[in-house]
Design an enzyme around this catalytic site. Sequence first.
Site, PDB file in Angstrom:
ATOM      1  CG  ASP A 220      71.208  30.100   8.034  1.00 37.03           C
ATOM      2  OD1 ASP A 220      71.865  29.061   8.284  1.00 37.03           O
ATOM      3  OD2 ASP A 220      71.035  31.004   8.874  1.00 37.03           O
ATOM      4  CG  LEU A 221      66.425  25.971   4.365  1.00 41.22           C
ATOM      5  CD1 LEU A 221      66.084  25.017   3.240  1.00 41.22           C
ATOM      6  CD2 LEU A 221      65.168  26.566   4.967  1.00 41.22           C
TER       7      LEU A 221
END
Length: 186
Positions: free
Chosen positions: A30-31
């Site tokens: 979930d960058l």
Amino acid sequence: ALPLSEVGPELDALLDAIASAHAAGVVHRDLKPENILLDKSGHWNLADFGIAAAPGESGAAGTLAFAAPEQLRGTPQDEGVDRFALTAVTFFALTGHLPFVAHDPELQLWRQEQGIDWEARWAARVPEPVRAWLTRELAFKPVDRFATTAEMRDAWSAAWKSALAEEQETAAEKTHGKDARGAFRS
């Protein structure tokens, strides 16, 4: 949009950090800008490993605007999803725009398959070496992207440093040209 002179070294550091996570068997998944925090010196730091998993996990994960196609499809994911997302973040940092804009996963997949719209006027500010790097890592098919985080980091370092050197050379030529024109007027 942020200048390449700022984004370049900060992304170098983030790529080192994500390479360390990958070496430990962790995929962030979930960058996005909200998960990159600034310290008091203004340096970028990874945060929120809340949905991190081991390579090979599947299921829909990540944030639509930064998720790799394999995440949107819910197929098994490896370190490549982090590289894709970090590249989307880099695109956003350099242009102020998302590389692909959609409000549902199916449309996002279609836009990703079409590729980046380099004809957009705001995309013109991205220098060619960086543009080539972004295009490669935001490729729709994982096989067309960098194979490892180390390879991606090395290519990024070469791209941004080359582009910055070209910018500085062009600026110096313009300044020198102005000095030369001024000398003729005296």
